[in-house]
Motif scaffolding. Sequence first.
Motif, PDB file in Angstrom:
ATOM      1  N   ALA A 194      -0.344  12.249 -16.294  1.00 57.64           N
ATOM      2  CA  ALA A 194       0.199  11.434 -15.117  1.00 57.64           C
ATOM      3  C   ALA A 194       0.142  12.158 -14.258  1.00 57.64           C
ATOM      4  O   ALA A 194       0.905  13.349 -14.234  1.00 57.64           O
ATOM      5  CB  ALA A 194       1.356  10.466 -15.132  1.00 57.64           C
ATOM      6  N   GLU A 200      -5.555   9.028 -20.397  1.00 56.50           N
ATOM      7  CA  GLU A 200      -4.554   9.534 -21.481  1.00 56.50           C
ATOM      8  C   GLU A 200      -5.600   8.766 -22.694  1.00 56.50           C
ATOM      9  O   GLU A 200      -7.094   8.822 -22.480  1.00 56.50           O
ATOM     10  CB  GLU A 200      -3.589   7.810 -21.820  1.00 56.50           C
ATOM     11  CG  GLU A 200      -4.091   6.533 -21.097  1.00 56.50           C
ATOM     12  CD  GLU A 200      -3.445   5.664 -20.999  1.00 56.50           C
ATOM     13  OE1 GLU A 200      -2.563   5.530 -20.475  1.00 56.50           O
ATOM     14  OE2 GLU A 200      -3.532   4.578 -21.246  1.00 56.50           O
ATOM     15  N   GLY A 257       5.674   9.346 -17.015  1.00 57.16           N
ATOM     16  CA  GLY A 257       5.986  10.667 -15.961  1.00 57.16           C
ATOM     17  C   GLY A 257       6.854  11.103 -15.463  1.00 57.16           C
ATOM     18  O   GLY A 257       7.739  11.150 -16.894  1.00 57.16           O
ATOM     19  N   GLU A 266      -0.994  11.709 -23.229  1.00 59.93           N
ATOM     20  CA  GLU A 266      -0.864  10.767 -21.530  1.00 59.93           C
ATOM     21  C   GLU A 266      -0.561  12.128 -20.604  1.00 59.93           C
ATOM     22  O   GLU A 266       0.224  12.593 -21.265  1.00 59.93           O
ATOM     23  CB  GLU A 266       0.029   9.348 -21.414  1.00 59.93           C
ATOM     24  CG  GLU A 266      -0.011   8.620 -22.646  1.00 59.93           C
ATOM     25  CD  GLU A 266       1.123   7.493 -22.606  1.00 59.93           C
ATOM     26  OE1 GLU A 266       1.470   7.686 -21.650  1.00 59.93           O
ATOM     27  OE2 GLU A 266       1.291   7.275 -23.625  1.00 59.93           O
ATOM     28  N   TYR A 289       3.295   3.940 -17.292  1.00 59.15           N
ATOM     29  CA  TYR A 289       3.217   5.361 -17.779  1.00 59.15           C
ATOM     30  C   TYR A 289       3.956   6.451 -17.979  1.00 59.15           C
ATOM     31  O   TYR A 289       4.247   6.146 -16.608  1.00 59.15           O
ATOM     32  CB  TYR A 289       1.791   4.773 -16.450  1.00 59.15           C
ATOM     33  CG  TYR A 289       0.868   4.359 -16.704  1.00 59.15           C
ATOM     34  CD1 TYR A 289      -0.657   4.315 -17.217  1.00 59.15           C
ATOM     35  CD2 TYR A 289       0.137   2.956 -15.495  1.00 59.15           C
ATOM     36  CE1 TYR A 289      -1.343   3.529 -17.433  1.00 59.15           C
ATOM     37  CE2 TYR A 289      -1.004   2.186 -15.795  1.00 59.15           C
ATOM     38  CZ  TYR A 289      -1.827   2.992 -16.339  1.00 59.15           C
ATOM     39  OH  TYR A 289      -2.561   2.027 -16.610  1.00 59.15           O
ATOM     40  N   GLY A 318       8.576   7.034 -15.320  1.00 56.64           N
ATOM     41  CA  GLY A 318       7.503   6.946 -15.226  1.00 56.64           C
ATOM     42  C   GLY A 318       6.671   5.615 -14.650  1.00 56.64           C
ATOM     43  O   GLY A 318       7.974   5.417 -13.563  1.00 56.64           O
ATOM     44  N   PHE A 372      -3.762   8.937 -13.578  1.00 53.68           N
ATOM     45  CA  PHE A 372      -3.404   8.133 -15.363  1.00 53.68           C
ATOM     46  C   PHE A 372      -5.008   8.555 -16.961  1.00 53.68           C
ATOM     47  O   PHE A 372      -5.701   7.977 -15.628  1.00 53.68           O
ATOM     48  CB  PHE A 372      -3.000   7.039 -15.996  1.00 53.68           C
ATOM     49  CG  PHE A 372      -1.335   6.575 -14.864  1.00 53.68           C
ATOM     50  CD1 PHE A 372      -0.511   7.491 -14.220  1.00 53.68           C
ATOM     51  CD2 PHE A 372      -1.739   6.349 -13.776  1.00 53.68           C
ATOM     52  CE1 PHE A 372       0.831   7.658 -13.415  1.00 53.68           C
ATOM     53  CE2 PHE A 372      -1.284   5.436 -12.582  1.00 53.68           C
ATOM     54  CZ  PHE A 372       0.264   6.707 -13.002  1.00 53.68           C
ATOM     55  N   PRO A 429       4.594  12.156 -12.932  1.00 56.36           N
ATOM     56  CA  PRO A 429       3.761  12.637 -12.117  1.00 56.36           C
ATOM     57  C   PRO A 429       3.741  13.516 -11.500  1.00 56.36           C
ATOM     58  O   PRO A 429       4.148  13.885 -10.469  1.00 56.36           O
ATOM     59  CB  PRO A 429       2.813  11.598 -12.044  1.00 56.36           C
ATOM     60  CG  PRO A 429       3.277  10.040 -11.269  1.00 56.36           C
ATOM     61  CD  PRO A 429       5.206  10.735 -12.159  1.00 56.36           C
ATOM     62  N   THR A 436      -9.734  15.461 -14.798  1.00 52.24           N
ATOM     63  CA  THR A 436      -9.113  14.953 -15.649  1.00 52.24           C
ATOM     64  C   THR A 436      -9.730  15.679 -16.652  1.00 52.24           C
ATOM     65  O   THR A 436     -10.755  16.368 -16.856  1.00 52.24           O
ATOM     66  CB  THR A 436      -9.380  13.669 -16.155  1.00 52.24           C
ATOM     67  OG1 THR A 436     -10.742  13.321 -15.988  1.00 52.24           O
ATOM     68  CG2 THR A 436      -8.944  12.768 -14.659  1.00 52.24           C
TER      69      THR A 436
END
Length: 173
Positions: free
Chosen positions: A135, A128, A35, A133, A33, A20, A126, A37, A46
């Motif tokens: 990414a 969430e 990941g 979540e 965060y 992440g 990001f 990503p 999103t």
Amino acid sequence: MSVRSNVAPSTIGVDFVEGGVVVEYLDGRDVFYHGPPKPVEESIKTPPGKEVHVLVTDPDGIEGVMTYVNDHNTHDDILETTGVGRVMLEGDDEEVLFPGVTVSTEAYSIRVDADLSLVDGRVFVFAEDELSEHAYELVAHAERVDSEGERAGADTERDEPDESAETDGTEWG
């Protein structure tokens, strides 16, 4: 609910670690965060109803600016002490977060577009909530693996993320 306003971001620390991205707030706290990503070409819409955070880093990925989009929960003074910015969008608003990075509303989703020729760094999104979540990294050209294991160029524009997208094996951090 009290009215929330736009808050300008400050430069904060960024660290790419296994699994992440770590963002270091000005008050010394770190936020992780998950990941790595997923690469998405230049824009992402999103999933609806998610909290959306946009991170634009310097070319080295050591520091950057983070902006929350339509965050109704965090007080202005908390954002200011952490260095995180906020932009509030209504209806069909569009706002430039950073030169080359624009956010807009699209129904209950947030759309993030990046003109990567204008961004001297990297752009992460990001999204969430309590259940999941997501990414993403906005890239100029993403590759994905087709059903036969061959690398194929990604679509030129993606409205929703392709959950089958895989990284091309290069380091993202």
